[in-house]
Design a protein around this motif. Structure first.
Motif, PDB file in Angstrom:
ATOM      1  N   VAL A  91      89.650 -10.591   8.394  1.00 59.84           N
ATOM      2  CA  VAL A  91      88.398 -10.074   7.850  1.00 59.84           C
ATOM      3  C   VAL A  91      88.202 -10.519   6.403  1.00 59.84           C
ATOM      4  CG1 VAL A  91      87.171  -7.939   7.315  1.00 59.84           C
ATOM      5  CG2 VAL A  91      88.622  -8.053   9.318  1.00 59.84           C
ATOM      6  N   ILE A  92      86.981 -10.913   6.064  1.00 62.38           N
ATOM      7  CA  ILE A  92      86.583 -11.109   4.676  1.00 62.38           C
ATOM      8  C   ILE A  92      85.233 -10.432   4.488  1.00 62.38           C
ATOM      9  CG2 ILE A  92      87.849 -13.267   4.307  1.00 62.38           C
ATOM     10  CD1 ILE A  92      85.193 -14.760   4.687  1.00 62.38           C
ATOM     11  N   GLY A  93      84.915 -10.068   3.235  1.00 63.10           N
ATOM     12  CA  GLY A  93      83.623  -9.443   3.029  1.00 63.10           C
ATOM     13  C   GLY A  93      83.390  -9.030   1.596  1.00 63.10           C
ATOM     14  N   ASN A  94      82.255  -8.363   1.394  1.00 63.53           N
ATOM     15  CA  ASN A  94      81.833  -7.924   0.059  1.00 63.53           C
ATOM     16  C   ASN A  94      81.244  -6.528   0.131  1.00 63.53           C
ATOM     17  OD1 ASN A  94      82.222 -10.510  -1.374  1.00 63.53           O
ATOM     18  ND2 ASN A  94      80.549 -11.219  -0.071  1.00 63.53           N
ATOM     19  N   PHE A  95      81.477  -5.766  -0.943  1.00 62.55           N
ATOM     20  CA  PHE A  95      80.758  -4.526  -1.191  1.00 62.55           C
ATOM     21  C   PHE A  95      79.824  -4.816  -2.361  1.00 62.55           C
ATOM     22  CE2 PHE A  95      84.845  -2.750   0.480  1.00 62.55           C
ATOM     23  CZ  PHE A  95      84.322  -2.274   1.663  1.00 62.55           C
ATOM     24  N   ASN A  99      72.602  -4.976  -5.409  1.00 64.11           N
ATOM     25  CA  ASN A  99      72.377  -6.259  -4.726  1.00 64.11           C
ATOM     26  C   ASN A  99      73.216  -7.416  -5.269  1.00 64.11           C
ATOM     27  OD1 ASN A  99      70.728  -5.510  -2.618  1.00 64.11           O
ATOM     28  ND2 ASN A  99      68.849  -5.818  -3.777  1.00 64.11           N
ATOM     29  N   GLU A 100      74.269  -7.098  -6.019  1.00 66.18           N
ATOM     30  CA  GLU A 100      75.201  -8.119  -6.474  1.00 66.18           C
ATOM     31  C   GLU A 100      76.599  -7.719  -6.037  1.00 66.18           C
ATOM     32  OE1 GLU A 100      74.913  -9.192 -10.559  1.00 66.18           O
ATOM     33  OE2 GLU A 100      72.752  -9.507 -10.455  1.00 66.18           O
ATOM     34  N   VAL A 101      77.459  -8.694  -5.797  1.00 71.50           N
ATOM     35  CA  VAL A 101      78.808  -8.414  -5.319  1.00 71.50           C
ATOM     36  C   VAL A 101      79.571  -7.638  -6.394  1.00 71.50           C
ATOM     37  CG1 VAL A 101      80.999  -9.425  -4.585  1.00 71.50           C
ATOM     38  CG2 VAL A 101      78.841 -10.438  -3.830  1.00 71.50           C
ATOM     39  N   GLY A 102      80.046  -6.445  -6.026  1.00 68.86           N
ATOM     40  CA  GLY A 102      80.851  -5.630  -6.934  1.00 68.86           C
ATOM     41  C   GLY A 102      82.328  -5.726  -6.599  1.00 68.86           C
ATOM     42  N   MET A 103      82.633  -5.991  -5.330  1.00 65.96           N
ATOM     43  CA  MET A 103      84.014  -6.090  -4.895  1.00 65.96           C
ATOM     44  C   MET A 103      84.068  -6.973  -3.655  1.00 65.96           C
ATOM     45  SD  MET A 103      86.799  -3.075  -4.072  1.00 65.96           S
ATOM     46  CE  MET A 103      85.686  -2.072  -3.160  1.00 65.96           C
ATOM     47  N   SER A 104      85.032  -7.893  -3.630  1.00 66.01           N
ATOM     48  CA  SER A 104      85.257  -8.747  -2.463  1.00 66.01           C
ATOM     49  C   SER A 104      86.621  -8.408  -1.878  1.00 66.01           C
ATOM     50  CB  SER A 104      85.221 -10.219  -2.856  1.00 66.01           C
ATOM     51  OG  SER A 104      83.938 -10.572  -3.309  1.00 66.01           O
ATOM     52  N   GLU A 130      84.632  -7.074  -9.674  1.00 66.89           N
ATOM     53  CA  GLU A 130      83.799  -8.005 -10.419  1.00 66.89           C
ATOM     54  C   GLU A 130      84.343  -8.316 -11.816  1.00 66.89           C
ATOM     55  OE1 GLU A 130      79.869  -6.452 -11.089  1.00 66.89           O
ATOM     56  OE2 GLU A 130      80.631  -4.456 -11.476  1.00 66.89           O
ATOM     57  N   ASP A 131      85.171  -7.426 -12.381  1.00 69.36           N
ATOM     58  CA  ASP A 131      85.736  -7.690 -13.711  1.00 69.36           C
ATOM     59  C   ASP A 131      87.017  -8.521 -13.649  1.00 69.36           C
ATOM     60  OD1 ASP A 131      87.640  -5.929 -12.793  1.00 69.36           O
ATOM     61  OD2 ASP A 131      87.394  -4.463 -14.406  1.00 69.36           O
ATOM     62  N   GLY A 132      87.402  -8.957 -12.463  1.00 71.83           N
ATOM     63  CA  GLY A 132      88.591  -9.782 -12.308  1.00 71.83           C
ATOM     64  C   GLY A 132      89.840  -9.016 -11.926  1.00 71.83           C
ATOM     65  N   THR A 133      89.766  -7.704 -11.872  1.00 76.77           N
ATOM     66  CA  THR A 133      90.909  -6.886 -11.448  1.00 76.77           C
ATOM     67  C   THR A 133      91.190  -7.171  -9.977  1.00 76.77           C
ATOM     68  OG1 THR A 133      90.309  -5.138 -13.000  1.00 76.77           O
ATOM     69  CG2 THR A 133      91.793  -4.532 -11.204  1.00 76.77           C
ATOM     70  N   THR A 134      92.477  -7.347  -9.645  1.00 80.93           N
ATOM     71  CA  THR A 134      92.858  -7.582  -8.251  1.00 80.93           C
ATOM     72  C   THR A 134      93.760  -6.452  -7.770  1.00 80.93           C
ATOM     73  OG1 THR A 134      94.809  -8.905  -8.839  1.00 80.93           O
ATOM     74  CG2 THR A 134      92.724 -10.084  -8.517  1.00 80.93           C
ATOM     75  N   LEU A 135      93.645  -6.126  -6.499  1.00 80.85           N
ATOM     76  CA  LEU A 135      94.486  -5.114  -5.876  1.00 80.85           C
ATOM     77  C   LEU A 135      95.028  -5.664  -4.570  1.00 80.85           C
ATOM     78  CD1 LEU A 135      91.861  -3.366  -7.146  1.00 80.85           C
ATOM     79  CD2 LEU A 135      93.217  -1.521  -6.216  1.00 80.85           C
ATOM     80  N   ASP A 175      81.019   2.783  -8.607  1.00 76.49           N
ATOM     81  CA  ASP A 175      80.422   1.655  -9.337  1.00 76.49           C
ATOM     82  C   ASP A 175      81.419   0.515  -9.549  1.00 76.49           C
ATOM     83  OD1 ASP A 175      82.116   2.686 -11.266  1.00 76.49           O
ATOM     84  OD2 ASP A 175      80.514   3.265 -12.646  1.00 76.49           O
ATOM     85  N   TYR A 176      82.651   0.670  -9.003  1.00 79.24           N
ATOM     86  CA  TYR A 176      83.717  -0.334  -9.068  1.00 79.24           C
ATOM     87  C   TYR A 176      84.167  -0.642 -10.497  1.00 79.24           C
ATOM     88  CZ  TYR A 176      81.614  -1.055  -4.484  1.00 79.24           C
ATOM     89  OH  TYR A 176      81.062  -0.864  -3.242  1.00 79.24           O
ATOM     90  N   GLU A 177      83.913   0.266 -11.439  1.00 77.68           N
ATOM     91  CA  GLU A 177      84.272   0.022 -12.836  1.00 77.68           C
ATOM     92  C   GLU A 177      85.529   0.763 -13.281  1.00 77.68           C
ATOM     93  OE1 GLU A 177      80.859   0.654 -15.298  1.00 77.68           O
ATOM     94  OE2 GLU A 177      79.688  -0.905 -14.282  1.00 77.68           O
ATOM     95  N   HIS A 178      85.901   1.822 -12.592  1.00 72.38           N
ATOM     96  CA  HIS A 178      87.063   2.614 -12.981  1.00 72.38           C
ATOM     97  C   HIS A 178      87.943   2.850 -11.757  1.00 72.38           C
ATOM     98  CE1 HIS A 178      83.728   3.744 -15.684  1.00 72.38           C
ATOM     99  NE2 HIS A 178      84.656   3.616 -16.612  1.00 72.38           N
TER     100      HIS A 178
END
Length: 196
Positions: A91-95, A99-104, A130-135, A175-178
């Motif tokens: 699976v691949i995808g985006n949240f 209307n812009e990708v916040g998390m892939s 979107e800020d470059g953080t990876t999990l 909001d994928y920021e915190h």
């Protein structure tokens, strides 16, 4: 025999064509019975209204009022109408956010429950904010654009070159920021000057 000889060629052709057509129909009827014999038996032993579909290249998306919330692509997948769950592999995808990708993301396995609207990703799940953080995590749960995204199991978070954390559980804000880490956690913050 005299009657056959008394028939015109046209009448003989009609009778021959009718005989061939009748033979083909009888053959098709018998063949259909043989081919679907086991199918009919298995249908009787399962739920009458259950439908399953096996699919190569499945794409699911949610859009409301011209606003996209998420999209998922599975290399292969299946859908079971009884429990309304789509199961996907590779699976691949985006949240999306505004209307812009916040998390892939990408994962070995994923499910989408059409009743609860919950997306679950399992095994080897990799997420990029979107800020470059990876999990990296064993499992991710998305229950709607207004709820936190929950990652659990062997979670490892990396941000740039200056932050690394491990945790049992991470909550990512809508909001994928915190994010909030919990469980058995370790965090390391590096001064980028020291690291070089």
């Amino acid at each position: 025999m005299n009657r056959w000889n008394n028939l015109s060629r046209k009448q003989k052709a009609y009778i021959g064509a009718f005989g061939v057509l009748a033979g083909v129909m009888v053959w098709a009827f018998i063949s259909a019975g043989v081919i679907t014999h086991d199918f009919n038996r298995s249908q009787l032993s399962t739920d009458k209204d259950r439908q399953e579909a096996l699919i190569n290249g499945i794409i699911l998306t949610e859009t409301k009022n011209e606003k996209k919330y998420w999209e998922i692509y599975g290399e292969t997948g299946s859908y079971d109408s009884r429990n309304e769950i789509a199961m996907m592999d590779n699976v691949i995808g985006n949240f999306y956010k505004e209307n812009e990708v916040g998390m892939s993301f990408q994962s070995s396995k994923g499910t989408y429950n059409a009743t609860t609207k919950v997306i679950m990703l399992y095994q080897d799940t990799f997420i990029v904010l979107e800020d470059g953080t990876t999990l990296k995590a064993d499992r991710l749960r998305y229950a709607g654009s207004d709820r936190p995204v929950i990652a659990t199991g062997n979670v490892r978070i990396t941000r740039d070159d200056n932050f690394v954390a491990t945790a049992d559980k991470v909550e990512i804000s809508p909001d994928y920021e915190h994010f909030k880490i919990s469980g058995n956690t370790t965090s390391k913050i590096y001064d980028t000057k020291e690291k070089k």
